[in-house]
Design an enzyme around this catalytic site. Structure first.
Site, PDB file in Angstrom:
ATOM      1  N   ASP A  71       0.863  -1.168   0.000  1.00 32.38           N
ATOM      2  CA  ASP A  71       0.000   0.000   0.000  1.00 32.38           C
ATOM      3  C   ASP A  71       0.911   1.232   0.000  1.00 32.38           C
ATOM      4  O   ASP A  71       2.123   1.118   0.248  1.00 32.38           O
ATOM      5  CB  ASP A  71      -0.854  -0.061   1.283  1.00 32.38           C
ATOM      6  CG  ASP A  71      -1.614   1.209   1.535  1.00 32.38           C
ATOM      7  OD1 ASP A  71      -2.365   1.621   0.640  1.00 32.38           O
ATOM      8  OD2 ASP A  71      -1.459   1.804   2.624  1.00 32.38           O
ATOM      9  N   ASP A 102      -0.222   5.162   0.969  1.00 35.06           N
ATOM     10  CA  ASP A 102      -0.462   6.162   2.014  1.00 35.06           C
ATOM     11  C   ASP A 102      -0.424   5.532   3.392  1.00 35.06           C
ATOM     12  O   ASP A 102      -1.142   4.569   3.670  1.00 35.06           O
ATOM     13  CB  ASP A 102      -1.828   6.827   1.809  1.00 35.06           C
ATOM     14  CG  ASP A 102      -1.860   7.706   0.582  1.00 35.06           C
ATOM     15  OD1 ASP A 102      -1.109   8.693   0.553  1.00 35.06           O
ATOM     16  OD2 ASP A 102      -2.615   7.396  -0.359  1.00 35.06           O
TER      17      ASP A 102
END
Ligand code: C5P
Ligand code: MG
Length: 286
Positions: free
Chosen positions: A38, A40
């Site tokens: 991922d 953020d």
């Protein structure tokens, strides 16, 4: 085996299974490995010196790109929907419609602001976005060992690419799946491309990008990094997984979410703003 795993901020449901998996991955070596992460609040920092760091969406909170009324509306949306996103008492099914509403409203506002492509790099430079401490070792090692890194983000792809470019780690082994902006001929934002990716539909996104995973089918071992429980579905496009190890950053609402994170991720890193643990594991495996 790996001293970093003994730190107090590292939680594991089953330490011996983690060690066995790491050993199996080490025996198979770098050629059998792929990394899915991922972006953020996983590769980027959640906080620095006690202050929250921006997500790729929040990097656009800049006078260069949007006016004060729009800023206010985007902040209100964040204050409404972020608590829902991380609420430990609601199920994913309950959260889904709210996430679609959040992303759709913000993307509509951004389109109304006629955001210009040529200003994005400057907005990233002016922002307080930071990658986690040790990010360079992480990206550089994967590049050196020719291990593919898929960054799978519900954030904004154009901004994410600019962040990693400005940090000099957008290496050729990096592939990005995210929400990309569609600009008109004069470089003004007019829409978003493809199907919306939000926190809890990464599984559908993974299946849509099945071709990416097929290309990597000779790499049966996967190291997955995320900060949301939704990130655990990022590897659902893989058909031939042998060994998978998942690492979850628990940044916020720690006490409320600790139990569910420990039950879901193999390794949970509590309020750890560094890449020390992933780097130590990669150092051992590759
Ligand atoms: O890269 P990642 O998948 O983590 O990106 C999604 C994150 O961006 C979410 O966790 C959410 O909190 C944040 N977000 C935001 N502003 C929006 C939509 C999502 O900060 N408008
Ligand atoms: Mg995230």
């Amino acid at each position: 085996m790996i001293p970093e795993l003994a730190k107090a901020s590292v939680l594991m449901r089953d330490r011996s299974r983690v060690e066995e998996t790491i050993q199996a991955m080490q025996r198979a070596g770098p050629d059998a490995l792929q990394v899915i992460s991922d972006f953020d609040m996983t590769l980027s920092r959640f906080a620095h010196n006690g202050k929250r760091c921006p997500t790729t969406h929040n990097i656009l909170d800049n006078d260069l790109l949007i006016n004060d009324t729009c800023k206010k509306m985007i902040r209100e949306l964040l204050n409404t929907y972020y608590p829902i996103e991380i609420d430990a008492t609601r199920t994913v099914e309950e959260k889904l419609p709210h996430m679609v509403e959040w992303w759709t409203s913000v993307h509509e506002l951004l389109i109304q602001q006629k955001i210009r492509r040529d200003l994005l790099a400057q907005a990233v430079k002016q922002s307080s976005a930071m990658l986690r401490e040790g990010y360079k070792v992480f990206f550089d090692r994967l590049q050196e060992q020719q291990v593919p890194l898929l960054i799978f983000s519900a954030g904004l792809g154009d901004i994410l690419e600019e962040v990693i470019r400005q940090n000099h780690v957008f290496h050729p082994n990096v592939h990005v799946i995210s929400n990309y902006m569609d600009f008109d001929q004069s470089g003004v934002l007019r829409a978003f491309k493809g199907q919306l990716i939000h926190t809890f539909n990464k599984r559908e996104g993974a299946l849509l990008h099945a071709a990416h995973f097929r290309e990597l089918k000779e790499r049966p071992n996967v190291l997955l990094l995320g900060d949301s429980l939704g990130d655990l579905t990022m590897a659902d496009g893989l058909a031939h997984t042998q060994h998978a190890l998942t690492i979850g950053f628990l940044n916020d609402q720690v006490e409320e979410r600790k139990e569910s994170y420990v039950n879901s991720y193999d390794i949970v890193l509590v309020k750890d703003e560094t890449m020390d643990v992933p780097n130590a594991i990669l150092n051992y495996i590759t």
